[in-house]
Enzyme design. Structure first.
Site, PDB file in Angstrom:
ATOM      1  CD  GLU A 166      23.042  -6.751   3.115  1.00 53.30           C
ATOM      2  OE1 GLU A 166      21.963  -7.196   2.663  1.00 53.30           O
ATOM      3  OE2 GLU A 166      23.965  -6.346   2.386  1.00 53.30           O
ATOM      4  CB  VAL A 167      28.399  -6.721   9.786  1.00 54.64           C
ATOM      5  CG1 VAL A 167      29.797  -7.115  10.246  1.00 54.64           C
ATOM      6  CG2 VAL A 167      28.389  -5.276   9.280  1.00 54.64           C
TER       7      VAL A 167
END
Length: 538
Positions: free
Chosen positions: A326-327
């Protein structure tokens, strides 16, 4: 997030078993219960094989341990300490309170002889976890006999013994033999101590509860966006990111958390790291754009190096988890100095994400770790990952299949079936989730080294942690521990056995929720009793 985790089907290097594992096996004796296991005994999870006679023994009041013929000398007292904990459970169940002096003494079990083939204290990946328990010993009829490879397993198997005792004041124990081999070596539970601080006694209690279901690795999601509660001696201002000074863990606490199991520590980078900048603001791209960590700053990687150096002194497990999920990289292009760095290095956002993950991997490898990363890293640049990477599947189906086809190892914890914080997911769904779905080649099956049930901590604190974990995590534990041909084909076939196990957890001080169906008043993931009655009939 809290994560709970050999037949020919799943021969994989073992993630270690708990020092405290009290594997609960109990003689059938509860009226009206269903789902009795093999040969009429209630065992959870089901072992490789079990056989028993109809003869019963009594448990002596002075039940003791001996290690005749064992190679392990217990110089550090680990075996003795574990046996004391085992006896505490026995006494708590009132199974040794009766007077056995007037009984035929050949029917009184005086103790347990533990034969351990290894001389080592080491707790590590790749250990043979199989063992054998016989009650009574063929060579010493007033003793039970346990054969295992390493000392950490002995209380695990002692639990088999204590749980075969009827809950009555003269401790009846069935004559039986059990052969235990894990189907899948990694069975993980996942605590998230960033979203809500979990006090140390709560974590210890969770670890002890893992023991009952034979979950053998604690995946500790230590830090995240919200807080950084762990002491890092190399960079002492990092835990300025804790919620408060009383909501922190020292390195001594971390060492205590190991508690006879393997701890897979997670340092989630480069995203989920806003809390790092509370103590070291230069780790943020800017004060207005605070995550992911600043890829352009060499100090970022020096801090990661320092953290992993400190980790290596406490977390001795072969693996470290480096996150990578989830960057959102938009901060890097919106921050002038980072954007300039990207242009100078001919990188776009995606390439910078890859660069960061691979740099973190290199640092971990230098500290002697092999790496676990969330699946986004594989989905985006799988062919660039270190061959020592284990890909952690969480988003959906088909990923494990692609990971092992690429020759990498995999841990499965797909969120639709094995996320404990999904309160609408039933225990039946946990039980029926098969990590090896559509993976048919034996060499690829071996690359699926484990499964994990995860409980992210957004809605979990000390008040509701155990009833959110149990009994659903136990359903997954049998899927991971039990040989495939011993698993029930339909979850309803094990309802009574799991309900019985849940009651045993309650008796041992674990606040496991009932197996109640979803109703307007309850959810499968955190249900309450619907009406008065015996635990065994809920």
């Amino acid at each position: 997030m809290w994560v709970l985790g050999v037949t020919e089907r799943r021969v994989m290097g073992a993630f270690w078993v708990l020092n405290l594992v009290l594997f609960l096996v109990q003689v059938v004796g509860i009226k009206g219960a269903h789902g009795i296991g093999e040969h009429g005994v209630r065992i959870w999870p089901m072992p490789l094989s079990v056989s028993h006679s109809h003869k019963s023994l009594y448990v002596g009041k002075d039940f003791k341990i001996m290690s005749q013929g064992s190679k392990y000398k217990d110089a550090s007292g680990i075996l003795k300490d574990g046996f004391s904990r085992f006896l505490a459970v026995v006494k708590g169940a009132h199974v040794v309170d009766g007077d056995t002096s007037k009984l035929d003494q050949s029917r009184v079990l005086q103790g347990l002889n533990v034969f351990i083939s290894s001389t080592k204290d080491e707790l590590q990946y790749g250990i043979d976890e199989s063992y054998k328990l016989l009650v009574p010993s063929p060579d010493k009829p007033t003793y039970a006999h346990l054969e295992l490879n390493v000392h950490e397993h002995y209380v695990l198997a002692c639990g088999l013994l204590v749980a075969t005792m009827h809950r009555q004041f003269m401790g009846l124990c069935m004559v039986f033999r059990l052969d235990i081999e894990p189907a899948m070596p990694i069975q993980l539970q996942f605590p998230d101590t960033s979203r809500h601080y979990q006090p140390l006694p709560i974590i210890k209690n969770v670890i002890d509860s893992m023991a009952y279901a034979k979950l053998n690795v604690l995946h500790w999601h230590i830090v995240d966006t919200q807080s950084f509660p762990l002491e890092i001696p190399s960079y002492p201002k990092l835990w300025d990111g804790a919620y408060s000074t009383s909501e922190r863990y020292t390195m001594a606490d971390a060492a205590e958390i190991k508690r006879g199991i393997n701890v897979l520590a997670e340092l989630d980078v480069p995203g989920h790291a806003l809390s790092w900048g509370k103590g070291y603001p230069s780790l943020w791209p800017s004060k207005d754009c605070q995550e992911p960590l600043d890829v352009s700053n060499e100090f970022t990687f020096k801090v990661i190096d320092g953290i992993l150096s400190d980790f290596s002194k406490v977390f001795k497990y072969k693996f470290v988890h480096l996150g990578g999920d989830e960057v959102n990289t938009s901060c890097w292009t919106l921050t002038p100095h980072v954007s300039k760095w990207l242009k100078e290095h001919s990188m776009n956002e995606s390439q910078a994400y890859q660069y960061f993950v691979l740099q973190a991997q290199k640092i971990a490898l230098l500290h002697g770790y092999e790496i676990v990363n969330w699946e986004e890293t594989f989905n985006n640049f799988g062919n660039k990952l270190s061959p020592k990477t284990v890909v952690h599947n969480w988003l959906g189906g088909g990923v494990a299949q692609r990971v092992v086809a690429a020759g990498l190892r995999c841990i499965v914890s797909n969120q639709d079936k094995w996320y404990l914080d999904h309160l609408d997911t039933t225990w039946e769904q946990f039980y029926m989730n098969e990590p090896l779905t559509n993976i048919t080649k034996s060499e690829q099956q071996k690359l699926v080294i484990g499964g994990e049930v995860c409980m992210w901590g957004e809605t979990v604190d000390a008040s509701d942690i155990q009833q959110t974990i149990w009994p659903r995590a136990a359903a997954a534990a049998e899927r991971l521990w039990t040989p495939y041909d011993k698993l029930a084909k339909e979850a309803k076939q094990v309802t009574g056995r799991l309900a019985h196990f849940r009651c045993l957890l309650n008796q041992r001080g674990i606040a496991a929720a009932p197996l109640a169906a979803d109703t307007p008043l309850t959810q499968p993931g955190r249900s309450a009793p619907l009406e008065p009655g015996s635990c065994y009939l809920q």
